[in-house]
Design a protein around this motif. Structure first.
Motif, PDB file in Angstrom:
ATOM      1  N   HIS A  27      12.553  26.569  54.098  1.00 29.16           N
ATOM      2  CA  HIS A  27      12.159  26.136  53.597  1.00 29.16           C
ATOM      3  C   HIS A  27      12.792  27.828  52.712  1.00 29.16           C
ATOM      4  N   ILE A  28      12.712  28.273  51.194  1.00 34.07           N
ATOM      5  CA  ILE A  28      13.073  29.571  50.658  1.00 34.07           C
ATOM      6  C   ILE A  28      12.463  30.309  49.546  1.00 34.07           C
ATOM      7  N   TYR A  29      12.188  30.874  49.235  1.00 33.33           N
ATOM      8  CA  TYR A  29      11.662  30.510  47.656  1.00 33.33           C
ATOM      9  C   TYR A  29      12.241  32.084  46.906  1.00 33.33           C
ATOM     10  N   CYS A  30      12.882  32.243  46.030  1.00 37.56           N
ATOM     11  CA  CYS A  30      13.315  32.919  45.139  1.00 37.56           C
ATOM     12  C   CYS A  30      13.617  33.426  43.970  1.00 37.56           C
ATOM     13  N   LYS A  31      12.796  34.539  43.187  1.00 38.02           N
ATOM     14  CA  LYS A  31      13.141  34.497  41.764  1.00 38.02           C
ATOM     15  C   LYS A  31      13.375  35.310  41.791  1.00 38.02           C
ATOM     16  N   GLY A  32      13.270  36.103  40.275  1.00 41.40           N
ATOM     17  CA  GLY A  32      14.078  37.219  39.853  1.00 41.40           C
ATOM     18  C   GLY A  32      14.294  37.690  37.963  1.00 41.40           C
ATOM     19  N   PRO A  33      15.166  37.600  37.791  1.00 36.78           N
ATOM     20  CA  PRO A  33      15.486  37.723  36.309  1.00 36.78           C
ATOM     21  C   PRO A  33      16.642  37.205  36.335  1.00 36.78           C
ATOM     22  N   ALA A  34      17.348  36.433  34.745  1.00 36.28           N
ATOM     23  CA  ALA A  34      17.823  35.294  34.589  1.00 36.28           C
ATOM     24  C   ALA A  34      19.130  36.165  34.999  1.00 36.28           C
ATOM     25  N   GLU A  35      19.413  37.309  34.747  1.00 40.10           N
ATOM     26  CA  GLU A  35      21.188  37.908  35.068  1.00 40.10           C
ATOM     27  C   GLU A  35      20.685  38.578  35.900  1.00 40.10           C
ATOM     28  N   ARG A  36      21.479  38.453  37.118  1.00 38.45           N
ATOM     29  CA  ARG A  36      21.641  39.256  38.861  1.00 38.45           C
ATOM     30  C   ARG A  36      22.136  40.392  38.619  1.00 38.45           C
ATOM     31  N   LYS A  37      21.352  41.920  38.810  1.00 37.04           N
ATOM     32  CA  LYS A  37      22.256  43.031  38.504  1.00 37.04           C
ATOM     33  C   LYS A  37      22.007  43.736  39.233  1.00 37.04           C
ATOM     34  N   SER A  38      21.528  43.653  40.305  1.00 35.49           N
ATOM     35  CA  SER A  38      21.207  44.083  41.624  1.00 35.49           C
ATOM     36  C   SER A  38      20.657  43.422  42.710  1.00 35.49           C
ATOM     37  N   PRO A  39      20.642  44.470  44.035  1.00 31.16           N
ATOM     38  CA  PRO A  39      20.841  43.048  45.012  1.00 31.16           C
ATOM     39  C   PRO A  39      19.895  42.338  45.543  1.00 31.16           C
ATOM     40  N   ALA A  40      20.232  41.335  46.113  1.00 25.70           N
ATOM     41  CA  ALA A  40      19.083  40.319  46.262  1.00 25.70           C
ATOM     42  C   ALA A  40      18.280  40.883  47.433  1.00 25.70           C
ATOM     43  N   VAL A  41      16.388  41.084  47.416  1.00 28.32           N
ATOM     44  CA  VAL A  41      15.591  41.161  48.252  1.00 28.32           C
ATOM     45  C   VAL A  41      15.721  40.504  48.396  1.00 28.32           C
ATOM     46  N   VAL A  42      15.498  39.862  50.597  1.00 25.48           N
ATOM     47  CA  VAL A  42      14.576  39.135  51.267  1.00 25.48           C
ATOM     48  C   VAL A  42      13.384  39.699  51.971  1.00 25.48           C
ATOM     49  N   PHE A  43      12.657  38.608  52.331  1.00 27.37           N
ATOM     50  CA  PHE A  43      11.917  39.284  52.553  1.00 27.37           C
ATOM     51  C   PHE A  43      11.066  38.210  53.984  1.00 27.37           C
ATOM     52  N   LEU A  44      11.115  38.856  55.174  1.00 24.62           N
ATOM     53  CA  LEU A  44      10.757  38.110  56.073  1.00 24.62           C
ATOM     54  C   LEU A  44       9.582  38.388  56.972  1.00 24.62           C
ATOM     55  N   GLY A  45       9.182  37.463  57.416  1.00 23.59           N
ATOM     56  CA  GLY A  45       7.682  37.692  58.264  1.00 23.59           C
ATOM     57  C   GLY A  45       8.332  38.016  60.041  1.00 23.59           C
ATOM     58  N   GLY A  46       6.769  38.357  60.006  1.00 23.77           N
ATOM     59  CA  GLY A  46       6.906  38.659  61.863  1.00 23.77           C
ATOM     60  C   GLY A  46       6.826  37.952  62.043  1.00 23.77           C
ATOM     61  N   GLY A  47       5.761  37.896  63.487  1.00 25.50           N
ATOM     62  CA  GLY A  47       5.640  36.429  64.516  1.00 25.50           C
ATOM     63  C   GLY A  47       4.663  35.647  63.747  1.00 25.50           C
ATOM     64  N   SER A  48       4.596  35.234  64.342  1.00 25.86           N
ATOM     65  CA  SER A  48       3.639  33.946  63.750  1.00 25.86           C
ATOM     66  C   SER A  48       3.301  33.920  61.773  1.00 25.86           C
ATOM     67  N   VAL A  49       4.222  34.831  61.990  1.00 26.34           N
ATOM     68  CA  VAL A  49       3.680  34.887  60.177  1.00 26.34           C
ATOM     69  C   VAL A  49       4.359  33.776  58.916  1.00 26.34           C
ATOM     70  N   PRO A  50       4.483  33.101  58.199  1.00 30.27           N
ATOM     71  CA  PRO A  50       5.444  32.701  57.010  1.00 30.27           C
ATOM     72  C   PRO A  50       5.899  33.930  55.855  1.00 30.27           C
ATOM     73  N   GLY A  51       6.625  33.359  55.489  1.00 25.68           N
ATOM     74  CA  GLY A  51       7.581  34.438  54.729  1.00 25.68           C
ATOM     75  C   GLY A  51       6.243  34.309  53.144  1.00 25.68           C
TER      76      GLY A  51
END
Length: 267
Positions: free
Chosen positions: A42-66
């Motif tokens: 599962h991945i959940y992404c959202k942002g501006p319709a027109e992308r102009k910057s790098p994608a920021v990806v968040f990762l949870g720690g041990g036993s922690v969901p995104g």
């Protein structure tokens, strides 16, 4: 007294079973997956319709969901594509990956999921805790697609020799794996999470309790712990100061406050 002890124990097991059924019901009715699935991840992404910057990806720690990062991701999504990712067995992801859950395997899983979602580089990865190891594996494989790292109390290759001797499958991990299967963990999680995320709404707390109380999460944690020594060796192999020298890095630490977690920081 012996009979009374057994009666109390059986009542406790019945209550735990009811809790596990409640979790399953909540996950299908009250808390459906907000994002998309790719090979069960599962991945959940959202942002501006027109992308102009790098994608920021968040990762949870041990036993922690995104989802623990969602408040920060919501802020970032106002000006950039922001993604929260559940590795196999965490959050809304299914625990269908039976390969050794090493750093390299998890990094490949994340990269493949991003590509399947249509999220191309460059990437800024924001890991917490143990996800630091997965992030360095990701950066090692895809350094040309990296725009930066924000390390939030994240494990570093520089202290891997200190942390590796203590990693692996502990008796507590094994016991938790059994407890989660019958729903015991939910009862403990409800109290601890209420303290850790007390600034959030009750709905958020209830959702996080359901997410971290699923039996498959402890199984996923067990698989990662089983592969910990191999992951440590991979971290040593992946560390390349020259190769990483052009990647901007920001380090965020919560200091000595044990209840301060990066997911709770305001952006």
């Amino acid at each position: 007294l012996y009979a009374l002890t057994w009666i109390i124990f059986l009542i406790f097991l019945f209550m735990a079973f009811v809790e596990s059924v409640t979790i399953a019901h909540q996950m299908t009715t009250e808390y459906p997956a907000p994002g998309q699935y790719h090979k069960g991840i599962h991945i959940y992404c959202k942002g501006p319709a027109e992308r102009k910057s790098p994608a920021v990806v968040f990762l949870g720690g041990g036993s922690v969901p995104g989802w623990a990062w969602q408040q920060a991701a919501d802020h970032v999504s106002a000006y950039a594509t922001a993604c929260t990712y559940d590795r196999s067995g965490y959050g809304w992801s299914y625990n269908g990956n039976n390969n050794p859950r090493t750093n390299n395997a998890i990094a490949s899983e994340l990269y493949d999921t991003l590509k399947a979602e249509g999220i191309e580089g460059p990437y800024i990865l924001v890991p917490h805790s143990i996800s630091g190891q997965y992030t360095w594996a990701f950066a090692h494989k895809h350094v040309s697609e990296m725009a930066g790292l924000v390390l939030c109390d994240a494990q570093s290759p520089l202290n891997i020799d200190m942390s590796c001797p203590s990693v692996g499958v502990s008796p507590i991990t094994t016991l938790q794996r059994s407890f989660d299967a019958i729903g015991v963990t939910r009862m403990a999680a409800e109290g601890s999470l209420s303290v850790a995320v007390k600034s959030r709404s009750q709905k958020y707390v209830d959702q996080m309790v359901a997410l971290v109380s699923q039996g498959r999460l402890s199984e996923a944690s067990f698989q990662e712990a089983s592969a910990a020594q191999s992951s440590c060796e991979q971290t040593r192999e992946n560390w390349d100061p020259v190769k990483f020298s052009n990647i901007p890095v920001i380090v965020v630490s919560s200091g000595i406050n044990i209840n301060a977690t990066c997911e709770n920081y305001e952006v």
